[in-house]
Design a protein around this motif. Sequence first.
Motif, PDB file in Angstrom:
ATOM      1  N   GLN A 192      -6.896  -9.783   1.963  1.00 46.68           N
ATOM      2  CA  GLN A 192      -7.666 -10.736   1.577  1.00 46.68           C
ATOM      3  C   GLN A 192      -8.809 -11.606   2.339  1.00 46.68           C
ATOM      4  OE1 GLN A 192      -5.158 -13.880  -0.471  1.00 46.68           O
ATOM      5  NE2 GLN A 192      -6.706 -14.249  -2.197  1.00 46.68           N
ATOM      6  N   ASP A 193      -9.950 -11.616   2.217  1.00 42.75           N
ATOM      7  CA  ASP A 193     -11.274 -12.336   2.511  1.00 42.75           C
ATOM      8  C   ASP A 193     -10.482 -14.187   2.723  1.00 42.75           C
ATOM      9  OD1 ASP A 193     -12.789 -12.464   0.476  1.00 42.75           O
ATOM     10  OD2 ASP A 193     -13.719 -10.673   1.109  1.00 42.75           O
ATOM     11  N   TRP A 200      -9.581  -6.669   0.274  1.00 42.26           N
ATOM     12  CA  TRP A 200     -10.065  -4.700   0.876  1.00 42.26           C
ATOM     13  C   TRP A 200      -9.047  -4.233   0.820  1.00 42.26           C
ATOM     14  CZ3 TRP A 200     -15.774  -4.715   1.979  1.00 42.26           C
ATOM     15  CH2 TRP A 200     -16.018  -6.207   1.603  1.00 42.26           C
ATOM     16  N   PHE A 201      -9.157  -2.975   0.923  1.00 41.75           N
ATOM     17  CA  PHE A 201      -8.642  -2.166   1.261  1.00 41.75           C
ATOM     18  C   PHE A 201      -8.528  -0.493   1.472  1.00 41.75           C
ATOM     19  CE2 PHE A 201      -7.651  -4.216  -2.910  1.00 41.75           C
ATOM     20  CZ  PHE A 201      -6.567  -4.690  -3.094  1.00 41.75           C
ATOM     21  N   ALA A 202      -7.478   0.125   2.898  1.00 38.33           N
ATOM     22  CA  ALA A 202      -7.942   0.863   3.651  1.00 38.33           C
ATOM     23  C   ALA A 202      -7.543   2.271   2.880  1.00 38.33           C
ATOM     24  CB  ALA A 202      -7.430   0.564   5.003  1.00 38.33           C
ATOM     25  N   GLY A 215       0.244   7.685  -9.283  1.00 39.45           N
ATOM     26  CA  GLY A 215       1.347   7.402  -8.681  1.00 39.45           C
ATOM     27  C   GLY A 215       0.367   6.108  -8.236  1.00 39.45           C
ATOM     28  N   ALA A 216       0.445   4.454  -8.041  1.00 40.22           N
ATOM     29  CA  ALA A 216      -0.722   3.538  -7.862  1.00 40.22           C
ATOM     30  C   ALA A 216      -0.649   3.584  -6.783  1.00 40.22           C
ATOM     31  CB  ALA A 216      -0.045   2.401  -8.280  1.00 40.22           C
ATOM     32  N   GLY A 217      -2.234   2.970  -6.028  1.00 35.50           N
ATOM     33  CA  GLY A 217      -2.398   3.485  -4.372  1.00 35.50           C
ATOM     34  C   GLY A 217      -2.032   2.087  -3.916  1.00 35.50           C
ATOM     35  N   VAL A 218      -2.357   0.949  -4.788  1.00 35.66           N
ATOM     36  CA  VAL A 218      -0.982  -0.602  -4.314  1.00 35.66           C
ATOM     37  C   VAL A 218      -0.569  -0.835  -5.132  1.00 35.66           C
ATOM     38  CG1 VAL A 218      -3.507  -1.898  -5.098  1.00 35.66           C
ATOM     39  CG2 VAL A 218      -2.042  -2.774  -3.171  1.00 35.66           C
ATOM     40  N   GLY A 229       0.487  -1.485   0.459  1.00 30.25           N
ATOM     41  CA  GLY A 229      -0.247   0.237   0.263  1.00 30.25           C
ATOM     42  C   GLY A 229       0.750   0.955  -0.595  1.00 30.25           C
ATOM     43  N   THR A 230       0.506   2.287  -0.879  1.00 33.55           N
ATOM     44  CA  THR A 230       1.453   3.018  -1.423  1.00 33.55           C
ATOM     45  C   THR A 230       1.441   4.250  -0.713  1.00 33.55           C
ATOM     46  OG1 THR A 230       0.853   3.723  -3.509  1.00 33.55           O
ATOM     47  CG2 THR A 230       2.061   2.027  -2.618  1.00 33.55           C
ATOM     48  N   GLY A 231       1.684   5.230  -0.377  1.00 34.62           N
ATOM     49  CA  GLY A 231       1.376   6.799  -0.514  1.00 34.62           C
ATOM     50  C   GLY A 231       1.770   7.630  -1.554  1.00 34.62           C
TER      51      GLY A 231
END
Length: 208
Positions: free
Chosen positions: A198-199, A205-207, A168-171, A160-162
Amino acid sequence: GVDVFDGQVWTSYTKKDGLADNRVTSVLQDRNGYMWFGTIDGVTKYDGQNWTSFSGAKELVSNRVSAMIEDRNGILWFACAGGVSRYDGTNWMTYTTEDGLVNDAILGVFQDREGFLWFGTQGGVSRLEDGFTTFTTEDGLSSNKIWSIYEDTDNALWFGTGGIYGLGAGVMRLGGDVWTSWGVEQGLGNTQVYATLQDRDGVFWFAT
């Protein structure tokens, strides 16, 4: 501070009780059942009766602790603002850019199924084996600010990036040697990704 709920009663603990600081950033229970609390002014261990705090250059590389894990050997690793601190129950060690870390501002720490340790930083990702291997935007990352690291059921790693919103990509997913990225253009709501899960159905799921 720290709030505890046993199903019926709430109990609060603060610096007056023995916490290093009331601003708590992370919580960990080790294999002995002891509780550890990372704060912005040190780390505190609670054994159910006694509070013991650790801080200062002889123990933590920086008192600002952002994340903690216990590895498969029972060693504790603390992600700090000035590097990484390691505690085996007796001795402390620190790792910084002088030892090979890509950046000293550590945001997260993760151990994969192979036992390798990964450190997300403000300047890329470092993997600890016999030494440090680093990954940055030059190696495939879309952003060097790494908030979170996760391993899925296929042993692929998710970062997970900032990134700045829209840039730029988020993940990022690392499967083998292949990097794949998803950002707002692909449907992600925000490029700041703080956690991944991952469920049981295989859904991610990503916060953000």
